[in-house]
Structure formats: structure tokens, C-alpha cells
Design a protein around this motif. Structure first.
Motif, PDB file in Angstrom:
ATOM      1  N   UNK A   8      28.085  76.698  26.778  1.00  0.00           N
ATOM      2  CA  UNK A   8      28.685  75.401  26.764  1.00  0.00           C
ATOM      3  C   UNK A   8      30.184  75.724  27.502  1.00  0.00           C
ATOM      4  N   UNK A   9      30.799  76.824  27.332  1.00  0.00           N
ATOM      5  CA  UNK A   9      31.873  77.163  28.112  1.00  0.00           C
ATOM      6  C   UNK A   9      31.839  77.193  29.490  1.00  0.00           C
ATOM      7  N   UNK A  10      30.559  78.001  29.625  1.00  0.00           N
ATOM      8  CA  UNK A  10      30.351  78.172  31.289  1.00  0.00           C
ATOM      9  C   UNK A  10      29.904  76.846  32.000  1.00  0.00           C
ATOM     10  N   UNK A  11      29.390  76.020  31.289  1.00  0.00           N
ATOM     11  CA  UNK A  11      28.796  74.815  31.865  1.00  0.00           C
ATOM     12  C   UNK A  11      30.235  73.922  32.183  1.00  0.00           C
ATOM     13  N   UNK A  12      30.839  73.969  31.070  1.00  0.00           N
ATOM     14  CA  UNK A  12      32.206  73.096  31.155  1.00  0.00           C
ATOM     15  C   UNK A  12      33.181  73.577  32.350  1.00  0.00           C
ATOM     16  N   UNK A  13      33.108  74.979  32.483  1.00  0.00           N
ATOM     17  CA  UNK A  13      33.799  75.598  33.656  1.00  0.00           C
ATOM     18  C   UNK A  13      33.386  75.156  35.022  1.00  0.00           C
ATOM     19  N   UNK A  14      32.271  75.041  35.035  1.00  0.00           N
ATOM     20  CA  UNK A  14      31.250  74.924  36.262  1.00  0.00           C
ATOM     21  C   UNK A  14      31.550  73.411  36.441  1.00  0.00           C
ATOM     22  N   UNK A  15      31.345  72.649  35.572  1.00  0.00           N
ATOM     23  CA  UNK A  15      31.587  71.033  35.722  1.00  0.00           C
ATOM     24  C   UNK A  15      32.677  70.967  36.115  1.00  0.00           C
ATOM     25  N   UNK A  16      33.938  71.862  35.826  1.00  0.00           N
ATOM     26  CA  UNK A  16      35.365  71.384  36.410  1.00  0.00           C
ATOM     27  C   UNK A  16      35.708  71.899  37.786  1.00  0.00           C
ATOM     28  N   UNK A  17      34.688  73.075  38.138  1.00  0.00           N
ATOM     29  CA  UNK A  17      34.743  73.549  39.550  1.00  0.00           C
ATOM     30  C   UNK A  17      34.388  72.420  40.628  1.00  0.00           C
ATOM     31  N   UNK A  18      33.212  71.740  39.779  1.00  0.00           N
ATOM     32  CA  UNK A  18      32.337  70.657  40.833  1.00  0.00           C
ATOM     33  C   UNK A  18      33.630  69.515  41.114  1.00  0.00           C
ATOM     34  N   UNK A  19      33.956  69.147  39.914  1.00  0.00           N
ATOM     35  CA  UNK A  19      34.898  67.958  39.914  1.00  0.00           C
ATOM     36  C   UNK A  19      36.077  68.290  40.716  1.00  0.00           C
ATOM     37  N   UNK A  23      36.864  66.396  44.210  1.00  0.00           N
ATOM     38  CA  UNK A  23      38.155  65.556  44.479  1.00  0.00           C
ATOM     39  C   UNK A  23      38.791  66.326  45.562  1.00  0.00           C
ATOM     40  N   UNK A  24      38.789  67.465  46.021  1.00  0.00           N
ATOM     41  CA  UNK A  24      39.566  68.097  47.193  1.00  0.00           C
ATOM     42  C   UNK A  24      38.821  67.277  48.492  1.00  0.00           C
ATOM     43  N   UNK A  25      37.381  67.249  48.446  1.00  0.00           N
ATOM     44  CA  UNK A  25      36.675  66.830  49.646  1.00  0.00           C
ATOM     45  C   UNK A  25      36.988  65.183  49.967  1.00  0.00           C
ATOM     46  N   UNK A  26      37.070  64.487  48.728  1.00  0.00           N
ATOM     47  CA  UNK A  26      37.236  63.310  48.739  1.00  0.00           C
ATOM     48  C   UNK A  26      38.791  62.536  48.709  1.00  0.00           C
ATOM     49  N   UNK A  27      39.650  63.768  48.677  1.00  0.00           N
ATOM     50  CA  UNK A  27      41.119  63.374  48.499  1.00  0.00           C
ATOM     51  C   UNK A  27      41.452  62.609  47.386  1.00  0.00           C
ATOM     52  N   UNK A  28      40.796  62.865  46.236  1.00  0.00           N
ATOM     53  CA  UNK A  28      41.013  62.129  45.032  1.00  0.00           C
ATOM     54  C   UNK A  28      41.844  63.300  44.185  1.00  0.00           C
ATOM     55  N   UNK A  29      42.982  63.014  44.135  1.00  0.00           N
ATOM     56  CA  UNK A  29      44.050  64.090  43.425  1.00  0.00           C
ATOM     57  C   UNK A  29      43.794  63.840  41.752  1.00  0.00           C
ATOM     58  N   UNK A  30      43.296  62.611  41.179  1.00  0.00           N
ATOM     59  CA  UNK A  30      42.883  62.593  39.985  1.00  0.00           C
ATOM     60  C   UNK A  30      41.701  63.382  39.588  1.00  0.00           C
ATOM     61  N   UNK A  31      40.610  63.188  40.251  1.00  0.00           N
ATOM     62  CA  UNK A  31      39.378  64.028  40.112  1.00  0.00           C
ATOM     63  C   UNK A  31      39.516  65.505  40.150  1.00  0.00           C
ATOM     64  N   UNK A  32      40.604  65.892  41.269  1.00  0.00           N
ATOM     65  CA  UNK A  32      40.793  67.275  41.253  1.00  0.00           C
ATOM     66  C   UNK A  32      41.568  67.923  40.067  1.00  0.00           C
ATOM     67  N   UNK A  33      42.556  67.031  39.415  1.00  0.00           N
ATOM     68  CA  UNK A  33      43.306  67.365  38.407  1.00  0.00           C
ATOM     69  C   UNK A  33      42.397  67.892  37.153  1.00  0.00           C
ATOM     70  N   UNK A  34      41.433  66.586  36.991  1.00  0.00           N
ATOM     71  CA  UNK A  34      40.390  66.633  36.048  1.00  0.00           C
ATOM     72  C   UNK A  34      39.539  67.547  36.049  1.00  0.00           C
TER      73      UNK A  34
END
Length: 61
Positions: A8-19, A23-34
Motif C-alpha cells: 500500500x505504501x509503495x503504491x501510494x508513493x508511486x501514485x504520488x510520483x505519477x501525479x 503536474x510538471x508536464x502539464x504545468x499544473x502546480x496543484x497536481x504536482x503539489x498533490x
């Protein structure tokens, strides 16, 4: 700590990395921060599990 918690922790961390990456690619600061927050949350959970394991091992000896 159970293997399920590790997963669960690894999945949450991976999900965060994807977000964060999206966020970086789309220039979405909120998504990047999430994404960064999700990663931090997973790290804190993992640290808590490590402390519980260490305490359990200390008392088992």
C-alpha cells in the motif's frame, strides 16, 4: 509490518510520483503539489511502520 502495508505504501508513493510528473508536464502546480504530498504521506506511514516493527522486535528479545 505486513506485506500488505508495504505494498500500500509503495503504491501510494508511486501514485504520488505519477501525479507529480503529470503536474510538471502539464504545468499544473496543484497536481504536482498533490503528488509530492502523497509521496510524503507514504514516507511518513512507512516510517511509522518501521518504528512499530523496531519496538516489537525490541520487546520480543
Amino acid at each position: 509490518m505486513s506485506a500488505a502495508d508495504d505494498i500500500k505504501n509503495a503504491a501510494e508513493k508511486a501514485s504520488g510520483k505519477v501525479k507529480e510528473g503529470v503536474g510538471k508536464v502539464t504545468d499544473n502546480e496543484r497536481l504536482e503539489a498533490e503528488g509530492k504530498a502523497d509521496q510524503a504521506k507514504a514516507d511518513v506511514k512507512q516510517a511509522g511502520e518501521n518504528v512499530k516493527d523496531a519496538a516489537k522486535n525490541a520487546f520480543d528479545k
